[in-house]
Scaffold this active site. Structure first.
Site, short mmCIF file in Angstrom:
data_model
loop_
_atom_site.label_atom_id
_atom_site.label_comp_id
_atom_site.label_asym_id
_atom_site.label_seq_id
_atom_site.Cartn_x
_atom_site.Cartn_y
_atom_site.Cartn_z
N SER A 1 0.88 -0.87 0.24
CA SER A 1 -0.31 0.18 -0.25
C SER A 1 0.34 1.38 0.44
O SER A 1 1.41 1.70 -0.81
CB SER A 1 -1.09 0.00 1.05
OG SER A 1 -2.09 0.82 1.39
N ASP B 1 -5.40 -4.15 -2.54
CA ASP B 1 -4.69 -3.97 -2.03
C ASP B 1 -3.28 -4.97 -1.20
O ASP B 1 -4.62 -5.95 -1.24
CB ASP B 1 -5.17 -3.30 -1.17
CG ASP B 1 -3.99 -2.46 -0.05
OD1 ASP B 1 -3.62 -2.80 0.32
OD2 ASP B 1 -4.55 -1.13 0.56
#
Length: 1728
Positions: free
Chosen positions: A1455, A1573
């Site tokens: 991320s 993600d």
């Protein structure tokens, strides 16, 4: 138009009309003139006509142009007037009559549509350039193209490589001439696997054990080779009379005689003694059980197959000493041999399988691995199974083939030198062939190979005992031809003495064996003695590495090996008289009184020895301890006068019996022996004939024990040194020792009465010669067996009319009586009468191979050269002279004192502790060597590690011969190897002989497969040198019986193959499968040329039954290995609080997909997995010529040393200097292999530098020796495949290949790395290194410049000096900026200064240190977790790491961590990424940008365009492979439900995939898969970083804190109550999570457990900044969050250092690489 113009036009027309007729007339007249052929105006008329034609043409053109222009002008004028005057006028007039009404709503909608269309147009054309940077769509096709290109590259070498695999002699073992000699057989199509080629391949595979053979040597060795077919079940007796046997077809089982249970238990008990016991106590305990004859040998008169020893002379001596020691007073005691111990037992003792009844069927025995022979010939147990291509003969048998002929020379009428397989020398079976072999060998040694018919007939009639009838021979039918009876009944053996050897071979299937008869080895030794010594040297080395090393390290039979030296000291006797001992002791004492003994007596040789063995810390500690205890080393070469040429050549065939006057120089007191100091002395005792030797004729007549050597008495003061060799206590007595006992007075006279010149008669010469004679005596060398008879190597027969017979059958005694024996009679070439001319032509064409042998290779010359290298050394009590498992220093002869021989073992409770200290090892004393003994015998033979530790029990004075000198002199006096082989083979115990028969030596070329997954486990393997890769296919485990047959299934199965690990030198494998009796669980492939020792499964089971201690040892090793492998995969405990479990660490994370669409790499799927990347050998190979290989290697070797690795760099020059005179010899391959294996043990890393042309043999050697190949390339060159790279592909190596791209500047052009990697599927990894190569180029171009440029360069050099820099700085302060800029431009334009590149300020960022840490398995990784805006604190942590000087070698992130880590990996500098991260945070925090990106919330709330553009603005077109530091990020593949690891591709795309928060951003589409993600599966990917080989990992976690508040709301839930509970401030119930919160928690379940597992991973430094008060989208608080991370990072690292928890950073305290040109690099200033 007026009248004048009209008149003008009419005039023109009339004029034209008047001209045309004239023109026509002229043309017509011209034609008439031409027809008539006459006329004077032809030339003028033709010229006039041409001019007229040209004029008319241009006139017509001009007329047309003028008319067209006029028309175009008038037309354009009309159109312009219409558009600009008439049409606007009409519009204005008509507009006054038209009225248009547009509503406001329509106008607004129209304007909105226009704005939207314009925006989309600009967005799609200008603002969406990142969309062009998509992933590689055709990854599969790209990989297939790469594989096709690699196959095309391999196609050129297909034939050569196939031939290389099939011809085992390819450049390593046999000569190229051997290829030529067999080119007619192997030169056909490789695809035709004919029987003949297979037969030859198997033969060449087995004969490679001899090493390199010259073509004539190979021809002479194999020209008498026979083949013998064995039917299934037939038995071959293995002894020296068979020769060297090779299985070329089928399978042969090797059986060993079953040891009787009593003997087995006794022997096993001997080696299960306590630590305080020694071998002497064992022998003393056994002494009463065994008695000996006066020969020192045991006579076993038991029946064949049952060996029950009994007393011969009836006197049992008993010793009162507690521990028997080797001392000069006790060497007359007879020590029982292990052969006698194992072969003696009582009649009442039963067999090993006493539970089995005698009526047990033969099939039951065969099922359990036993066979029984008829007529009580014994019971045998399976030892090994020999397949095609392997030798049947053991290493000791091969040595006996070379040494047996020498015994025939020394004792022509003896009963025969005993094979190790026999128990009784008297009852050795003989035959016609054996007799003929022995006598032929004897004739060869005497130079009389050819026998006249009279001699042959005399031999057959004079020795009738050896010519027993073939019909009465029971073995004549046991191995017969196809026409004979296969299972005859054996006649009784009462009429003749016959014993079955202990080792037999039984044909498991119909097989064919090739046999080289013993006379071939005898002839080879006589004709080519140097080649024979080379073979013996090769066999001795393999015996040491395979048998001894496996027995020592793996089986724990160190005592067996040490017993060899014990027997040597007990057998050979040579002690110095006291007056020589006093000379040595007194000189050391005198020197000790005057000066420091440590400085005054250490010779250059001994100091060189001390410095050569500092390869590791253990040797350093040992040598430092030894240097304190080593008081003095006397270099006798300083005081010994050099022999003149006259004195050195006094040795003549006729000995000169002169006296020897010794001047005693060091006497400081009177001793009883001083009276003898001025008396002529001899170092050798003039003993009586009975004590010195015995007449050989007496031995022929007598075989009683009375014909032995008298016992030796204790040496008295002043006694002369005596040479008394004990007979071997083994039955196979060596001839070198019997030579000393011969009754030949002339020979003894030569040995005992050697004259010396007056220059030699000094104390040093006396001590020197005495020590040399002692050492040579222990080596089995004397004057008789070192002499080379003249004419023996001529190769021509002494009698031209002799002939030889070549038997067709295997052995004459084995031939069936039913089939007549065929004999081929061959006449010598002298019988043919040819013309002189043809004879001269043939002699010119054929070059006869003849070994050059110096005439000075005799005993006296050898003794003189050995004497010059002798040193005297003194060790204090307790000094460790040689430590176990370290390189032996040389040969020690104990002059005075005692040396303890000890061995070290690890206690049972410490065997599983990998961090144990060596001081905790148990030390056990085996025996003690006293004065007159020898130490370091085995380790000095092949210059290898010592199996035992030598400790000075008292103050010890020794004579020392360094191993370098011993090896050099033994190589010069090559006959010493024959004597060493005789001595060593006679000292081996029966257990070692059994191991030698069973252990196999295997050699694998690079990419060869040892075994495949699913094959039956038939043995345990120990890697002697090389490297193997372990592969495993999970698909084969699921269905082990169904194997793919077609090509597609094989390809699919190959794609799923995973690399489990790599094994290096000294490691073993296969124990688990052998113990559990299961198939192989994996495949083994050779990474490079590898040598292994194979312990057959049958031998392991036999040793487990006979010797349980070995079974226990191996079981512990297996348990330790399994425990070590299981620690990484074992179930971790659940961490809980009370009864409430909090974390389940056993929840698995979805693995990374192994399919091609999910693997973003150019090479293998496991290309980045470097969990065992501790490479021992690294090869630096340029892609093309012209690259600075040596400079790069020098920096890399220096970097390895800085990170704590003992490293050595090898180029061709250093290797050739080590090989010496063998540098360009064919023996270099053998020398190289031993040299390289030794370096791998001494150093942790060996760097091979390919600094030679591509066709050089050194380049091929570098590739073959590499565990990892580093391809060196210049980044800005063409990415085409170079010539060195093609050589690498042709070599078919499977070693790991790394690509290093050299850059002048610390930057990479986007997309440049992909151009290098996409055509190289064989590259596993790549690195970017700053290495300024312009300095090398510019330095070479200086010579081409002119005089003015040279003057400017001189000024430039002045500027580079310190004074010039100071002057330049002072001037620059006074000058304005404009003038300074002008001067700089002028200097850069005209002075041609070297270009200066930027390098980072921090020294810990050196690229070579980073590369060294990665290659040595000490890499430092940084893992940055995800957490939205909280991840801005990563920037502060990076600043703290840089200020602390902690380097980062690999970066991974999730991320926001993938974004920050990617920027840092791209530039590896903190300053430029600060602005980029701040700019990105500002774009994300902008409300207007987010509002403009909103869309209908079906998949996500935003389109993702603004987010994509923000990431792309930071990374641009850069790909991940262009990053300066290795980098990866993870994402969640919701299509395949796996975790993706991205290390290749466009950076913005996969960073965006790792940051795609579900609901806020849409998933990234990548080759059909949707990526989200990576924090959903692993928010802190520490395990992936650990799998890439990082030893220390800094893991920064910025994720949100999990809410673990316990809930209590009952079994049902009302939504209205939830709302009221949230609004009620006085409610005691916690807030119930909403549906969105539950979905978020559900998505992070796997990540939470992965985080807890990462925290407990060894080597991980967990960092958690205090950022809990910040939300995920608080990007507007950049400065605040950044400062929080920076402040916390400084405090955290400081606390680690103060608490001592900071991990060791390799290379952090080292300076920059020393050879970097400081004036060539500049530091980048701190600005964005």
């Amino acid at each position: 138009m007026d009248s004048s113009s009209i008149a003008h036009e009419s005039d023109i027309v009339s004029t034209e009309r008047n001209i045309l007729p004239e023109r026509f007339i002229s043309n017509k007249q011209q034609g008439n003139y031409l027809e008539d052929g006459s006329g004077d105006g032809n030339g003028k008329a033709a010229e006039h006509w041409l001019l007229a034609a040209i004029f008319n043409f241009f006139w017509v053109i001009s007329y047309f142009i003028s008319g067209s222009t006029h028309i175009a002008f008038r037309s354009s004028w009309y159109i312009v007037s219409l558009l600009l005057l008439k049409f606007p006028k009409w519009i204005i007039v008509e507009a006054n009559h038209i009225h248009l009404t547009i509503p406001f709503s329509v106008l607004v909608v129209t304007l909105a549509i226009i704005f939207y269309v314009s925006y989309e147009f600009l967005k799609g054309r200008l603002l969406s350039e990142y969309k062009n940077l998509t992933s590689d769509l055709n990854t599969d096709s790209l990989n297939s193209k790469n594989s096709k290109s690699s196959r095309l590259l391999h196609h050129d070498s297909k034939d050569s490589n196939t031939t290389r695999r099939r011809r085992y002699s390819s450049g390593k073992l046999l000569s190229s001439a051997l290829h030529e000699s067999h080119s007619g057989i192997n030169g056909g199509d490789d695809g035709d696997d004919t029987f003949l080629s297979s037969y030859l391949d198997q033969f060449l595979s087995a004969i490679r054990i001899f090493g390199y053979l010259e073509k004539p040597v190979f021809h002479d060795l194999t020209k008498n080779m026979k083949t013998q077919k064995l039917d299934e079940g037939e038995i071959l007796l293995l002894d020296n009379s068979v020769g060297f046997a090779i299985v070329v077809e089928g399978t042969l089982d090797i059986y060993h005689e079953v040891e009787e249970k009593g003997n087995m238990n006794d022997i096993d008990g001997d080696f299960m003694v306590d630590d305080n016991q020694s071998i002497y106590s064992i022998l003393k305990r056994k002494k009463k059980k065994y008695s000996t004859s006066r020969h020192g040998q045991y006579n076993n008169n038991s029946d064949p197959g049952h060996y029950n020893g009994h007393n011969v002379n009836g006197d049992d001596e008993d010793d009162d000493d507690g521990i028997l020691q080797m001392r000069s007073s006790s060497r007359n005691q007879n020590i029982p041999s292990f052969d006698a111990i194992e072969s003696s037992s009582s009649d009442e003792e039963s067999d090993i399988n006493d539970g089995d009844s005698e009526s047990q069927s033969e099939s039951d025995d065969e099922s359990t691995g036993f066979i029984r022979l008829k007529d009580g010939l014994g019971k045998f147990q399976l030892l090994n199974t020999v397949k095609a291509g392997n030798p049947v003969s053991s290493l000791v048998n091969i040595l006996n083939l070379f040494t047996s002929a020498n015994d025939n020379v020394t004792s022509p009428s003896r009963t025969g030198r005993m094979d190790s397989n026999y128990t009784n020398p008297v009852e050795r079976p003989t035959s016609k062939l054996s007799t003929s072999i022995e006598e032929s060998a004897m004739r060869l040694e005497l130079g009389k190979y050819s026998l006249s018919p009279t001699e042959a007939s005399y031999r057959s009639t004079s020795n009738p005992s050896n010519n027993f009838s073939k019909d009465n021979d029971p073995l004549s039918k046991s191995i017969s031809g196809p026409d004979a009876v296969t299972t005859p009944s054996l006649p009784p053996l009462n009429n003749r003495a016959f014993v079955i050897p202990k080792v037999v071979a039984r044909a498991a299937t119909d097989c064919t064996i090739a046999i080289i008869p013993p006379q071939a080895f005898a002839k080879l030794k006589a004709k080519y003695p140097r080649s024979a010594s080379h073979i013996i040297q090769m066999i001795l080395t393999k015996l040491y590495h395979v048998t001894f090393q496996t027995a020592h390290k793996y089986l724990g039979l160190t005592q067996e090996i040490a017993y060899t030296e014990l027997l040597l000291n007990r057998t050979v006797s040579y002690d110095l008289p006291n007056y020589l001992k006093e000379i040595v002791i007194d000189r050391f004492k005198d020197k000790g009184k005057d000066m420091n003994l440590q400085k005054g007596f250490q010779s250059p040789t001994s100091s060189r020895l001390t410095s050569n063995f500092n390869g590791n810390s253990n040797n350093q500690r040992t040598n430092s301890r030894n240097s304190q205890a080593l008081m003095s080393t006397r270099d006798l070469r300083k005081t010994r006068p050099e022999l003149s040429q006259q004195s050195s050549m006094i040795h003549s065939p006729t000995p000169i019996t002169g006296s020897r006057h010794v001047v005693l120089e060091s006497r400081d007191k009177y001793n009883p022996g001083d009276l003898l100091s001025n008396v002529p002395l001899s170092r050798i005792n003039l003993a009586s004939p009975s004590s010195r030797g015995f007449d050989y004729s007496s031995m022929k007549k007598e075989s009683s024990p009375q014909s032995s050597v008298n016992s030796r008495k204790r040496s008295t003061t002043g006694e002369r040194p005596r040479l008394l060799k004990r007979p071997s206590i083994y039955n196979n007595q060596s001839s070198s020792r019997s030579d000393a006992l011969k009754g030949n007075n002339s020979n003894n006279k030569d040995i005992n009465f050697t004259s010396f010149s007056a220059q030699e008669e000094t104390e040093d010469s006396v001590v020197r010669m005495a020590l040399v004679e002692a050492m040579l005596t222990y080596l089995g060398v004397n004057k008789t067996n070192m002499s080379i008879l003249p004419g023996i190597y001529d190769g021509a027969p002494s009698e031209p009319h002799s002939h030889r017979a070549s038997e067709i059958s295997l052995v004459s005694s084995y031939t069936s009586s039913a089939a007549p024996q065929t004999t081929i009679r061959i006449l010598p070439k002298e019988y043919a009468i040819v013309s002189t001319r043809k004879q001269k032509q043939s002699s010119k064409k054929r070059r006869k191979y003849k070994e050059e042998i110096s005439p000075t290779l005799d005993y006296e010359y050898a003794k003189n050269e050995f004497a010059q290298a002798i040193e005297l050394q003194y060790f204090k009590q307790g000094t460790v002279i040689v430590e176990q498992d370290t390189r032996g220093k040389g040969l020690y002869y104990v002059v005075s004192g005692k040396i303890d021989v000890t061995t070290s073992t690890v206690s049972d409770h410490e065997i599983f502790n990998s961090t144990r200290d060596k001081k905790k090892k148990k030390s056990k004393t085996l025996f003690t060597i006293e004065s007159g003994g020898i130490a370091g015998y085995l380790s000095s033979l092949v210059s290898y590690k010592s199996f035992v530790t030598l400790i000075a029990k008292t103050d010890v004075y020794v004579g020392f011969l360094p191993y370098q000198t011993l090896e050099k002199l033994c190589d010069k006096y090559f006959l010493i190897y024959l004597r060493i082989a005789e001595s060593l083979t006679s000292l081996l115990t029966p257990r070692m002989l059994k191991l030698d028969h069973a252990l196999e030596w295997l050699h694998l070329n690079a990419s060869d497969t040892l075994f495949n997954q699913g094959d039956p486990a038939n043995g345990i393997y120990v890697i002697l040198n090389g490297r193997l890769r372990q592969l495993r296919n999970p698909e084969l485990e699921e269905n082990s019986t169904d194997y793919p047959n077609d090509g597609e299934e094989k390809d699919s199965s190959r794609d799923s193959t995973i690399v489990m690990g790599e094994l290096g030198q000294g490691e073993s494998f296969g124990e688990v499968e052998v113990l559990t009796a299961m198939d192989r669980i994996s495949s083994m492939v050779a990474v490079r040329d590898t040598e292994l020792a194979r312990i057959p499964r049958s031998l392991f089971e036999l040793l487990a039954i006979e010797h349980p201690s070995i079974m226990i040892r191996v079981s512990r090793l297996v348990a330790k290995k399994i425990l070590g492998q299981g620690q990484a995969n074992m179930a971790l405990p659940k961490i809980g609080s009370g009864s409430n479990l909090r974390h389940d660490l056993n929840l698995t994370i979805p693995p990374s997909s192994s399919s091609s669409i999910h693997t973003h790499s150019y090479g293998n799927d496991n290309s980045n997995q470097m969990n065992n990347a501790n490479f021992r050998t690294i090869t630096i190979l340029p892609i093309t010529s012209g690259l600075p290989v040596e400079s790069f290697a020098m920096k890399l070797v220096h970097a390895f040393k800085q990170v704590g690795r003992t490293t050595i760099g090898l180029n061709q020059r250093t290797t050739l200097s080590h090989l010496g005179r063998h540098a360009f010899d064919k023996l270099a391959k053998l020398k190289e292999s031993g040299y390289f294996a030794e370096l791998e043990e001494l150093y942790q890393t060996v760097v091979y530098i390919a600094d030679t042309p591509v066709k050089s043999s050194w380049t091929k050697t570098c590739i073959a020796q590499a565990d990892c190949v580093i391809l060196l390339a210049r980044a800005d060159d063409s990415p085409e495949i170079g010539e060195y790279e093609r050589l690498l592909l042709k070599s078919k190596t499977t070693s790991r290949t790394e690509l290093v791209l050299l850059h002048n500047e610390r930057s990479v052009e986007p997309g440049m790395t992909q151009r290098w990697l996409r055509s190289r599927s064989w590259v596993h990894n790549h690195y970017h290194i700053q290495f300024a190569m312009d300095s090398l180029v510019n330095s070479s171009n200086v010579k081409d410049t002119g005089g003015n440029i040279g003057a400017l360069n001189l000024v430039d050099k002045f500027i580079q000096t310190e004074l010039g820099r100071k002057t330049q700085y002072n001037i620059s302060k006074l000058l304005p900026e404009s003038i300074k800029m002008t001067v700089e431009n002028f200097s850069s334009r005209f002075m041609k200064r070297k270009r200066q590149y930027y390098t980072p300020v921090h020294r810990h960022k050196d690229d070579f240190l980073r590369l060294a840490r990665i290659l040595s398995g000490q890499a430092i990784g940084l893992v940055l977790g995800g957490g939205g805006a909280r991840g801005l604190s990563h920037l502060g942590i990076l600043q703290a790491l840089e200020e602390r000087g902690i380097p980062i070698d690999m970066i991974g992130g999730t991320s926001i961590g993938s974004f920050v880590g990617g920027l840092y990996a791209k530039d590896y500098d903190l300053v430029p990424i600060f602005g980029r991260i701040k700019k990105f945070a500002g774009r994300i925090s902008s409300i207007w940008r987010m509002l403009s990106d909103f869309t209908w919330p079906v998949t996500s709330y935003t389109t993702g365009h603004e987010f994509n553009r923000g990431i792309w603005k930071s990374f641009g077109d850069t790909r991940i492979e262009d990053f300066w530091v290795q980098y990866f990020c993870n994402s969640t593949n919701i299509t395949e439900s796996v975790q993706e690891i991205h290390s290749y591709g466009y950076a913005w795309r996969y960073v965006r995939a790792s940051m795609s928060l579900a609901g806020l951003l849409p998933p990234i589409e990548d080759n059909g898969s949707m990526l989200l993600d990576g924090g959903y599966v692993d928010n802190l990917p520490v395990l992936e970083m650990k799998a890439r080989g990082c030893n220390t990992i800094f893991a920064v976690d910025v994720g949100s804190v999990d809410d673990r508040t316990p809930m209590k709301y009952g079994d049902s839930l009302n939504g209205f109550w939830i709302i009221l509970n949230r609004w009620n401030p006085f409610s005691k119930h916690p807030n119930i999570p909403t549906m969105a919160e539950i979905q978020v928690r559900l998505g992070y379940v796997s990540s939470v457990n992965a985080l807890e597992k990462a925290k407990r991973t060894p080597g991980v430094i967990y960092v958690r900044p205090p950022i809990e008060n910040y939300a995920t989208l608080d990007f507007g608080k950049f400065e605040e969050i950044y400062k929080v991370g920076a402040d916390f990072g400084k405090v955290f690292l400081q606390a680690l250092a103060e608490e001592g928890k900071m991990p060791y950073i390799p290379g952090s305290n080292a300076d920059l690489v020393g050879d970097v040109e400081t004036g060539f690099f500049l530091h980048r200033r701190n600005s964005i």
